[in-house]
Design a protein around this motif. Structure first.
Motif, PDB file in Angstrom:
ATOM      1  N   ASP A   1      -4.060  -0.748   8.515  1.00  0.00           N
ATOM      2  CA  ASP A   1      -3.571  -1.980   9.058  1.00  0.00           C
ATOM      3  C   ASP A   1      -2.908  -2.181  10.240  1.00  0.00           C
ATOM      4  OD1 ASP A   1      -4.645  -3.072   6.629  1.00  0.00           O
ATOM      5  OD2 ASP A   1      -2.818  -3.367   5.643  1.00  0.00           O
TER       6      ASP A   1
ATOM      7  N   HIS B   1       0.730  -1.150   0.010  1.00  0.00           N
ATOM      8  CA  HIS B   1       0.088  -0.055   0.131  1.00  0.00           C
ATOM      9  C   HIS B   1       0.922   1.240  -0.004  1.00  0.00           C
ATOM     10  CE1 HIS B   1      -4.043  -1.753   0.662  1.00  0.00           C
ATOM     11  NE2 HIS B   1      -3.408  -2.328   1.466  1.00  0.00           N
TER      12      HIS B   1
ATOM     13  N   ASP C   1      -7.953  -2.732  -1.027  1.00  0.00           N
ATOM     14  CA  ASP C   1      -8.109  -4.024  -0.573  1.00  0.00           C
ATOM     15  C   ASP C   1      -9.409  -4.393  -0.974  1.00  0.00           C
ATOM     16  OD1 ASP C   1      -5.844  -4.025   1.147  1.00  0.00           O
ATOM     17  OD2 ASP C   1      -7.082  -3.344   3.134  1.00  0.00           O
TER      18      ASP C   1
ATOM     19  N   HIS D   1     -10.646   1.371   7.477  1.00  0.00           N
ATOM     20  CA  HIS D   1     -10.999   0.725   6.172  1.00  0.00           C
ATOM     21  C   HIS D   1     -12.133   1.395   5.399  1.00  0.00           C
ATOM     22  CE1 HIS D   1      -7.748  -1.973   7.110  1.00  0.00           C
ATOM     23  NE2 HIS D   1      -7.445  -2.140   5.744  1.00  0.00           N
TER      24      HIS D   1
ATOM     25  N   HIS E   1      -5.868   2.986   0.280  1.00  0.00           N
ATOM     26  CA  HIS E   1      -5.640   1.495   0.897  1.00  0.00           C
ATOM     27  C   HIS E   1      -7.027   0.900   0.818  1.00  0.00           C
ATOM     28  CE1 HIS E   1      -3.813  -0.689   4.473  1.00  0.00           C
ATOM     29  NE2 HIS E   1      -5.180  -1.293   4.185  1.00  0.00           N
TER      30      HIS E   1
ATOM     31  N   HIS F   1     -13.539  -6.569   4.579  1.00  0.00           N
ATOM     32  CA  HIS F   1     -13.854  -5.663   5.538  1.00  0.00           C
ATOM     33  C   HIS F   1     -15.179  -4.819   5.110  1.00  0.00           C
ATOM     34  CE1 HIS F   1      -9.588  -5.929   6.358  1.00  0.00           C
ATOM     35  NE2 HIS F   1      -9.226  -5.273   5.569  1.00  0.00           N
TER      36      HIS F   1
HETATM   37 ZN   LIG Z   1      -5.788  -3.243   4.870  1.00  0.00          ZN
END
Ligand SMILES: [Zn+2]
Length: 187
Positions: free
Chosen positions: A34, A6, A107, A73, A103, A116
């Motif tokens: 993260d 990332h 993801d 996220h 980011h 997520h």
């Molecule tokens: Zn992540």
């Protein structure tokens, strides 16, 4: 995506449009979502001595950690932060949250069973992608290779304008990708 990737990809996307003082907010925003996962892993593995399997199947699933990780996220929340930065004229804030937003967007397409809740606080929807950046049941082997190649490409893109320290860090990220790939799929 893996956390170091990332940082490299966000730098490749954003750094050309901003001044060098924005490098730190880009990297911080790329890594921050993260960080709770890393804290959880270190705590459970080294302090409590739990095996990896139990960390992901039990500790990671607790509402506190899931809410924290998924909240970091969140596309609406990071977009809001970016807009607040733009509205208040703070490019550092805008770039920091913009990097967090990238980011989340990075993801979204590569998380399958571990997806997520990217639309908190408005929705608990989870997009279960047919591909995963790590899970062999969801083409993880191929996706991880594509991710590593993208990071290598981003490294090549950033190389010319990078300082010696930055080049060492970029090389360390590539070495880490090679090692992780070998450990996960070639061993
Ligand atoms: Zn992540």
């Amino acid at each position: 995506m893996h956390t170091p990737g990332h940082a490299v990809i966000n730098l490749a996307i954003l750094s050309g449009a901003v001044t060098p003082e924005h490098t730190l907010p880009i990297v911080a925003g790329a890594i921050l979502p993260d960080v709770p996962i890393v804290v959880l892993y270190l705590r459970e593995h080294y302090l409590r001595g739990l095996p990896e399997e139990r960390i992901w199947s039990e500790s990671y699933q607790r509402p506190f950690w899931l809410n924290l990780i998924h909240g970091a996220h969140s596309i609406p929340l990071t977009l809001l932060g970016t807009l607040v930065g733009v509205a208040t004229g703070s490019s550092l804030v805008a770039i920091f949250f913009g990097s967090m937003l990238l980011h989340a967007l990075g993801d979204l397409p590569v998380h399958a069973v571990d997806a997520h809740r990217h639309f908190l606080p408005f929705s608990h929807y989870r997009f279960i992608s047919p591909i995963s950046y790590w899970d062999p049941r969801y083409h993880g082997r191929k996706v991880a290779l594509v991710e590593a190649l993208l990071v290598a490409g981003a490294t090549a893109w950033l190389w010319r304008d990078s300082s010696l320290t930055a080049r060492l860090l970029l090389s360390a990220v590539l070495a880490w990708y090679a090692f992780s790939y070998w450990k996960a799929f070639l061993r």
